[in-house]
Design an enzyme around this catalytic site. Sequence first.
Site, short mmCIF file in Angstrom:
data_model
loop_
_atom_site.label_atom_id
_atom_site.label_comp_id
_atom_site.label_asym_id
_atom_site.label_seq_id
_atom_site.Cartn_x
_atom_site.Cartn_y
_atom_site.Cartn_z
N LYS A 52 0.83 -1.21 0.00
CA LYS A 52 0.00 0.00 0.00
C LYS A 52 0.86 1.25 0.00
O LYS A 52 0.75 2.10 0.86
CB LYS A 52 -0.92 0.00 1.22
CG LYS A 52 -1.96 -1.09 1.14
CD LYS A 52 -3.08 -0.84 2.09
CE LYS A 52 -4.20 -1.84 1.77
NZ LYS A 52 -5.34 -1.66 2.66
N ASN A 53 1.68 1.37 -0.98
CA ASN A 53 2.63 2.46 -1.02
C ASN A 53 2.59 3.06 -2.43
O ASN A 53 2.73 2.36 -3.42
CB ASN A 53 4.00 1.87 -0.66
CG ASN A 53 5.17 2.74 -1.04
OD1 ASN A 53 5.31 3.16 -2.19
ND2 ASN A 53 6.02 3.01 -0.09
#
Lengths: 327, 498
Positions: A106-107
């Site tokens: 989730k970057n």
Amino acid sequence: MEHAKSGPGSWPEMADVVPVPQDDGPSPVVPIAYRDDFREVMDYFRALYLAGERSPRALRLTAEAIEVNPGNYTVWHFRRLILEALDYDLLQEMNFVEKIAECNPKNYQIWHHKRWLAEKLGPDVANKEHEFTMKILALDAKNYHAWSHRQWVLQTLGGWESELQYCNQLLEEDIFNNSAWNQRYLVITRSPLLGGLMAMRDSEVHYTIEAILANPQNESPWRYLRGLYKGENNLLVADERISDVCLKVLKNDWSCVFALSLLLDLLRSGLQPSDELKATLEPIRNSNPEMADADLATAVCCTLQKCDPLRVNYWSWYKTTLSSQIS
Amino acid sequence: MVRLLGGGSARRPQHTARSRNRRPQQARAQPSGGDPPPTPAPAAAPMASSPQPAPPTGGDPAAPADPELPRLTVTQVEQMKVEARVADIYRVLFGAASNTKSIMLELWRDQHIEYLTHGLRHLGPAFHVLDANRPWLCYWMVHPLALLDEVLDDDLEDDIVDFLARCQDKDGGYGGGPGQLPHLATTYAAVNTLVTIGSERALSSINRDNLYKFMLRMKDESGAFRMHDGGEIDVRASYTAISVASLVNILDVELAKGVGDYIARCQTYEGGIAGEPHAEAHGGYTFCGLAALILLNEAEKLDLPCLIDWVAFRQGVECGFQGRTNKLVDGCYSFWQGAAIALTQKLVMIIDEQLKLSYSCKKPSGEDACGTSSSGCTSEKSSSAVDYAKFGYDFIQRSNQVGPLFHNIALQQYILLCAQVLEGGLRDKPGKNRDHYHSCYCLSGLSVSQYSATTDSDSCPLPQHVLGPYSNLLEPIHPLYNVVLDKYHTAYEFFSQE
């Protein structure tokens, strides 16, 4: 990645580099108590970044910096400059970023880097990219970044062949997965292989109605159904299957908010209620003497005010828009 | 207090006995959702009693669903867990004597102030993952402190101004820390922080000429913005650019060109706005897209009735908002969704117009009514005489033309009871740790919901619109920028004279 990080002085290849400490000023705010290894990597990074050194050792250093903080977009940016300068093997770089992505799915930076690579590598990597996003989505089927990436690859590099089937599979696993419904919408409307929304609408309405009847409390297919007629309310009203599904659900559960709310939209858009529909809604009307004379849309709205207390303000407002329509 | 909702009288998803799904599913943990960067875990979870759904690595190999409920999907299982936890909390509230209730519904001001103030001077090693987000850390602390009407001491304010000056790039914009590449999101955080500090020193530290040039460099040929040199293009980038440009009065036709059309393309069939065209409707992007369009005076490019419907349905039985359809409630969406729907209370004219059009020609307005190409009403506005700073100013002067369209009391209940952490700070949901991001956006959402029932921007909310003791009342914000309203006015004055 080959470095053993055993404390200061463990960077022989940086022997000639003067580390540049972070300039936080004399009285810093939001100061982070960095660990030594973090500080050391970043001090070397700042040195090479400021010097603009685009070398193999600089590339290795960015890998270290990314490992300690994959959210540092400056490091990723510099790494791209180095990759270009060194004419580095981008497939190998893809392996690198995938390893990082698996631990940090989730970057923003990682997925952006991946997109940059895939764009350079072209259509040949489309299927490999799809395999990768599938792997990430198997761990979290709603990962927003993974879905965005997948959509970008489809639209830019292709690989649509089995996408509808993939949506089917995910929805079979979890019919409440709204991300999969959203993907389905993309496939139906944009896939070059399926002929577009017009061609697919009929079978999609069928599929969606099945999903609704299996789980009337699942909001996703209700929204999807409306989406199939986006911008074409007249056709939504004309498709009898739409009012029928509302009716069927309401016969079982007259307080189903999703069915009532779709019905309300239909009525507002000009649906002429059938006798059967009127009969189904009769108990609703009778439960409320003040609704006896109201038009059907208003009666449905009043019902929603009662059986959807969380949205009571919304339905009250909605009702005012109905009366202004009549006037 | 919202009695109807808690204690198991769940109205919405009801993902329980009715489900007829085919296969049993494993309860697989989802890593925590939402937009924010990974959250360090500086504090112990105060409610770490019941089993927490597995470590973030997603392992949890063989946790078969409860044999009683064998056909639930992952979505249903996760939803039920959260509902159960929230119901436990509300049950205590409903069973309590009225003076206890009042205490339960108190905003723990002192503890929040202590938590936020401490962070400004001390952050542990775990925060290294936010090393490229330090202006955000400033904003996530300074803004909620301003909401709590807490005045910082002058030295601290000056130190923040000095620090942000070190993050300002010589060619404009602010990076995530000293010497980092300028980035639109950290620029937004830095500028909002400086506006919140509000001193002449703070406001004049922003190099507006260079900021403008930086923004022009970030503009893509599509009209949308990218986050940084070579960075990603999305609705967040467009919002942060437009918000900052409007706030410091450098927004012009050149910067505005094409942004509105890009954002309109991101509205999905569900009604909410996605990060980029065709992605899934999402609370964070919905706020960003709507707020940016209002600042551009182009809100009519969205199908607003559809957007309102989608946002209204994101409020769930837990009383808080979820970010996407069928996802879990999260306190930060108290602001993203709550403010988005509160913004529409001042857009009634456009909404009425769109509804009229959709009745008369049986087509929703949105695209068809106004054209998403740069024709029609857009080109009319695109004369160079447009005073863009006025749009943000006039908007806040406007009265709320309707009452709240969401359940403002229910939302306050969620924030006060489920998001507050006893030791100070706020969180996503029960069972999660507090962090500065959630503290900022839970309190921003609390302020929005407290003021959502007032008609004009000068009046104070009536006691019945403030859940708990009236001392819970926070400072009002300017909802398009998410800065405290007084601070906005000071900045507006300052930058009008520039």
